[in-house]
Design an enzyme around this catalytic site. Structure first.
Site, PDB file in Angstrom:
ATOM      1  N   CYS A  41     -48.893  66.507   5.715  1.00 26.66           N
ATOM      2  CA  CYS A  41     -49.665  65.255   5.082  1.00 26.66           C
ATOM      3  C   CYS A  41     -49.813  65.403   3.644  1.00 26.66           C
ATOM      4  O   CYS A  41     -49.308  64.559   2.594  1.00 26.66           O
ATOM      5  CB  CYS A  41     -50.721  64.656   5.733  1.00 26.66           C
ATOM      6  N   THR A  42     -50.276  66.603   3.324  1.00 32.37           N
ATOM      7  CA  THR A  42     -50.418  67.030   1.632  1.00 32.37           C
ATOM      8  C   THR A  42     -49.042  67.124   1.136  1.00 32.37           C
ATOM      9  O   THR A  42     -48.841  66.719  -0.020  1.00 32.37           O
ATOM     10  CB  THR A  42     -51.300  68.421   1.750  1.00 32.37           C
TER      11      THR A  42
END
Length: 158
Positions: free
Chosen positions: A45-46
């Protein structure tokens, strides 16, 4: 609810970072990218958020707003946004209202255990508020580029 390309995107109002409230219908006149991700501050997600962040000037040039959505609380979203210097808002969807409107809550397996979670998915909504493209079961590498190309093509055709 089943979403179909060309259909009006489901309207919603949700709490977002920066003390804002996002109401989809208020964004008419601009294209909107909604990307749903499983959990703030996790590696995939980062990376995904960073890929959108690094292309924001191109999205803005194509009259496109980018919004990230997950079930994390607003504090987790604020921390994620600040730590990664995201230049777009993140929606906190703890009660899964927005996730369910876009049908991204799926049965997932992690370490042999099943649980309900967000299937990484992205939706491109045109300036009229209609669903133009959708990507489900997204793999992060190259995804933001693909979404950007679709947003630019949609904008150019508009």
């Amino acid at each position: 609810m089943t979403l179909a390309i060309g259909q009006s995107a489901p309207s919603f109002t949700a709490t977002a970072t920066g003390g804002t409230t996002v109401t989809l219908s208020e964004l008419k006149g601009r294209q909107v990218v909604l990307f749903f991700y499983p959990k703030a501050s996790t590696p995939g997600c980062t990376t995904e958020g960073g890929d959108f962040r690094d292309r924001m000037s191109d999205f803005e040039a194509a009259n496109t707003v980018v919004l990230g959505v997950s079930r994390d609380g607003i504090r987790a979203q604020e921390n994620f946004k600040a730590k990664q210097a995201f230049n777009f808002e993140l929606i906190s969807d703890k009660d899964e209202t927005v996730c369910r409107l876009f049908d991204v809550i799926k049965l997932k397996k992690l370490y042999g255990k099943e649980h309900m979670g967000i299937e990484r998915s992205t939706f491109l909504i045109d300036a009229e508020g209609k669903l133009a493209r959708e990507w489900r079961g997204v793999k992060v590498p190259g995804h933001a580029d693909e979404v950007l190309e679709a947003a630019q093509a949609l904008y150019a055709a508009g």
